[in-house]
Design a protein around this motif. Structure first.
Motif, PDB file in Angstrom:
ATOM      1  N   LYS A 280       0.821  -1.205   0.000  1.00 21.49           N
ATOM      2  CA  LYS A 280       0.000   0.000   0.000  1.00 21.49           C
ATOM      3  C   LYS A 280       0.854   1.254   0.000  1.00 21.49           C
ATOM      4  O   LYS A 280       0.552   2.235  -0.703  1.00 21.49           O
ATOM      5  CB  LYS A 280      -0.934  -0.010   1.214  1.00 21.49           C
ATOM      6  N   ASN A 281       1.942   1.245   0.771  1.00 24.27           N
ATOM      7  CA  ASN A 281       2.848   2.396   0.788  1.00 24.27           C
ATOM      8  C   ASN A 281       3.464   2.635  -0.579  1.00 24.27           C
ATOM      9  O   ASN A 281       3.622   3.778  -1.019  1.00 24.27           O
ATOM     10  CB  ASN A 281       3.957   2.186   1.815  1.00 24.27           C
ATOM     11  N   LEU A 282       3.797   1.540  -1.263  1.00 24.76           N
ATOM     12  CA  LEU A 282       4.391   1.672  -2.591  1.00 24.76           C
ATOM     13  C   LEU A 282       3.399   2.278  -3.577  1.00 24.76           C
ATOM     14  O   LEU A 282       3.746   3.188  -4.347  1.00 24.76           O
ATOM     15  CB  LEU A 282       4.851   0.295  -3.077  1.00 24.76           C
ATOM     16  N   LEU A 283       2.177   1.804  -3.559  1.00 30.95           N
ATOM     17  CA  LEU A 283       1.159   2.346  -4.468  1.00 30.95           C
ATOM     18  C   LEU A 283       0.913   3.832  -4.208  1.00 30.95           C
ATOM     19  O   LEU A 283       0.679   4.606  -5.136  1.00 30.95           O
ATOM     20  CB  LEU A 283      -0.152   1.575  -4.312  1.00 30.95           C
ATOM     21  N   GLN A 284       0.970   4.227  -2.939  1.00 28.03           N
ATOM     22  CA  GLN A 284       0.713   5.614  -2.595  1.00 28.03           C
ATOM     23  C   GLN A 284       1.868   6.532  -2.970  1.00 28.03           C
ATOM     24  O   GLN A 284       1.652   7.678  -3.385  1.00 28.03           O
ATOM     25  CB  GLN A 284       0.448   5.733  -1.083  1.00 28.03           C
ATOM     26  N   ASP A 285       3.102   6.031  -2.850  1.00 24.65           N
ATOM     27  CA  ASP A 285       4.262   6.912  -2.977  1.00 24.65           C
ATOM     28  C   ASP A 285       4.949   6.872  -4.340  1.00 24.65           C
ATOM     29  O   ASP A 285       5.708   7.785  -4.672  1.00 24.65           O
ATOM     30  CB  ASP A 285       5.294   6.560  -1.893  1.00 24.65           C
ATOM     31  N   VAL A 286       4.723   5.822  -5.129  1.00 19.52           N
ATOM     32  CA  VAL A 286       5.368   5.763  -6.438  1.00 19.52           C
ATOM     33  C   VAL A 286       4.749   6.817  -7.354  1.00 19.52           C
ATOM     34  O   VAL A 286       3.557   7.157  -7.228  1.00 19.52           O
ATOM     35  CB  VAL A 286       5.226   4.347  -7.039  1.00 19.52           C
ATOM     36  N   SER A 287       5.539   7.350  -8.253  1.00 17.50           N
ATOM     37  CA  SER A 287       5.042   8.418  -9.128  1.00 17.50           C
ATOM     38  C   SER A 287       3.953   7.893 -10.061  1.00 17.50           C
ATOM     39  O   SER A 287       3.975   6.722 -10.460  1.00 17.50           O
ATOM     40  CB  SER A 287       6.188   8.993  -9.960  1.00 17.50           C
ATOM     41  N   PRO A 288       2.969   8.724 -10.419  1.00 21.48           N
ATOM     42  CA  PRO A 288       1.886   8.290 -11.312  1.00 21.48           C
ATOM     43  C   PRO A 288       2.384   7.750 -12.646  1.00 21.48           C
ATOM     44  O   PRO A 288       1.817   6.798 -13.192  1.00 21.48           O
ATOM     45  CB  PRO A 288       1.043   9.552 -11.497  1.00 21.48           C
ATOM     46  N   SER A 289       3.452   8.349 -13.174  1.00 21.07           N
ATOM     47  CA  SER A 289       3.970   7.892 -14.468  1.00 21.07           C
ATOM     48  C   SER A 289       4.536   6.476 -14.373  1.00 21.07           C
ATOM     49  O   SER A 289       4.313   5.640 -15.265  1.00 21.07           O
ATOM     50  CB  SER A 289       5.051   8.855 -14.971  1.00 21.07           C
ATOM     51  N   LEU A 290       5.288   6.196 -13.293  1.00 22.64           N
ATOM     52  CA  LEU A 290       5.823   4.846 -13.119  1.00 22.64           C
ATOM     53  C   LEU A 290       4.707   3.842 -12.870  1.00 22.64           C
ATOM     54  O   LEU A 290       4.740   2.719 -13.384  1.00 22.64           O
ATOM     55  CB  LEU A 290       6.808   4.805 -11.948  1.00 22.64           C
ATOM     56  N   LEU A 291       3.719   4.247 -12.099  1.00 19.67           N
ATOM     57  CA  LEU A 291       2.590   3.362 -11.823  1.00 19.67           C
ATOM     58  C   LEU A 291       1.867   2.992 -13.112  1.00 19.67           C
ATOM     59  O   LEU A 291       1.459   1.844 -13.307  1.00 19.67           O
ATOM     60  CB  LEU A 291       1.627   4.032 -10.839  1.00 19.67           C
ATOM     61  N   GLU A 292       1.763   3.955 -14.017  1.00 21.74           N
ATOM     62  CA  GLU A 292       1.100   3.700 -15.292  1.00 21.74           C
ATOM     63  C   GLU A 292       1.941   2.774 -16.171  1.00 21.74           C
ATOM     64  O   GLU A 292       1.415   1.891 -16.854  1.00 21.74           O
ATOM     65  CB  GLU A 292       0.841   5.024 -16.020  1.00 21.74           C
TER      66      GLU A 292
END
Length: 385
Positions: A280-292
């Motif tokens: 959950k911490n990773l999903l919250q803190d990773v940048s939107p571009s990397l998440l995409e």
């Protein structure tokens, strides 16, 4: 005829020592694979060829004597009057090591994060009155100084026989690009800087006793395990520091060893709430571009793979505890201990086989990823079209 008989028995004696030594080492190291056997058989064949040349009996006797010295059991040093400091004794390797060494008669100083925690309570119940519990967070300089004062009071005029650097964390989660900078810094702060500070602080007492330093590290500090970049980098820094100490402290009579365990159930590895929190911490803190680009499905698979790997970890900690005990008690400890099944095979593959083979081996051994990042999926789709 008598010369032939003497040479024959010398030959048989040398062969028996070599083959017996090979089997003894494999059984002691819990190695199930063939590489060690192949290496020893190669040495045996080489020696057999030398013997077939009918070398002088004196030389064969010298070879036999050297082999006997190599494989003879080492002398165990007495525990009486020797004081040890072990870090990270709340659970896992640290707690089990404190119990083992206390039972052998050492005066153990066991550091814990929580003096009122279950680990400290178990040590009080199961260990002798010679064991001393102290609170120490190895990232806090004040805690380290307090333990130093406590240790000096216990030692009196004696030196410190052993330091077991066990405390550490694995807060890594995911690919190197996805891992947060706080994760990198957290691993380095505990695994490297914390251990560095403790070791430097107690070195004068260790030099006084011509004692031992035993550090629990990890194969990930020397091999590129996928998804363990932060943890592995901290252990790599630790390994280099400890190996440098081994060279520098030799003239002082201080012996330095590293223990490299395979996968065991220690710390947070079986705490699935911990992995959920990390995810959950990773999903919250990773940048939107990397998440995409990577996608939630890819990151979810990584978390599940970590959890699956944790379930297969070994519960029997004895290979590591035996290695630590050996490094503290034998007259001539090893510089490196491979603790647990498969570690020797892993190092053999990493050292002697092509990098491409070693990389595939690590990928299959640790995280068998099947989900492709979303950005790569789109690229593959475009190529097909």
């Amino acid at each position: 005829m008598e010369e032939f008989a003497l040479s024959f028995w010398i030959y048989m004696g040398v062969m028996s020592v070599f083959v017996g030594g090979a089997m003894q080492k494999m059984l002691a190291a819990h190695i199930r694979a063939a590489p060690t056997l192949v290496a020893w058989l190669g040495a045996t064949v080489l020696l057999e060829r030398l013997c077939s040349l009918w070398l002088p009996g004196a030389l064969l006797l010298a070879l036999l004597g050297a082999a006997c010295c190599l494989f003879s059991p080492q002398r165990r040093l007495p525990a009486e009057g020797k004081v040890l400091l072990i870090t990270g004794c709340d659970s896992g390797f640290g707690k089990a090591t404190a119990q083992r060494l206390d039972s052998l008669g050492f005066e153990v100083i066991a550091s814990v994060l929580d003096l009122d925690g279950p680990g400290a309570g178990e040590l009080r119940r199961t260990c002798s009155s010679h064991l001393t519990l102290v609170k120490m967070d190895i990232t806090q300089h004040e805690d380290i100084q307090n333990v130093l004062a406590c240790t000096k009071a216990k030692l009196g005029l004696r030196g410190l026989w052993g330091l077991v650097n066990n405390a550490g964390v694995c807060v890594n989660f995911g690919d190197a690009e996805l891992s947060l900078m706080t994760t990198y810094r957290g691993c380095m702060e505990v695994n490297f800087f914390g251990t560095l500070n403790v070791t430097k602080t107690f070195l004068p007492l260790l030099r006084q006793a011509k004692g031992r330093i035993v550090t629990i590290s990890s194969p990930s500090g020397e091999q590129p395990f996928p998804c363990l970049a932060a943890y592995g980098a901290s252990k790599a820094a630790l390994n280099l520091f400890i190996n440098t100490l081994r060279h520098e402290l030799g003239p002082w009579g201080v012996k330095v060893s590293i223990v490299l365990p395979s996968s065991f159930k220690t710390g947070q590895c079986t705490n699935f709430e911990y992995w959920e929190k990390q995810y959950k911490n990773l999903l919250q803190d990773v940048s939107p571009s990397l998440l995409e680009e990577y996608g939630e499905e890819y990151m979810l698979e990584t978390k599940e793979l970590f959890q699956t790997h944790a379930k297969t970890a070994r519960e029997d900690l004895s290979p590591v505890i035996n290695a630590i005990t050996d490094a503290l008690t034998v007259s001539h400890p090893k510089a490196r201990y491979y603790a647990g099944p498969g570690v020797g095979l892993m190092y053999f593959i990493h050292t002697y086989l092509p990098t491409s083979f070693s990389d595939r081996f690590l990928q299959r051994l640790f995280v068998k990823k099947k989900v492709v990042p979303q950005a790569l999926q789109r690229q593959l789709q475009q190529k097909r079209e």
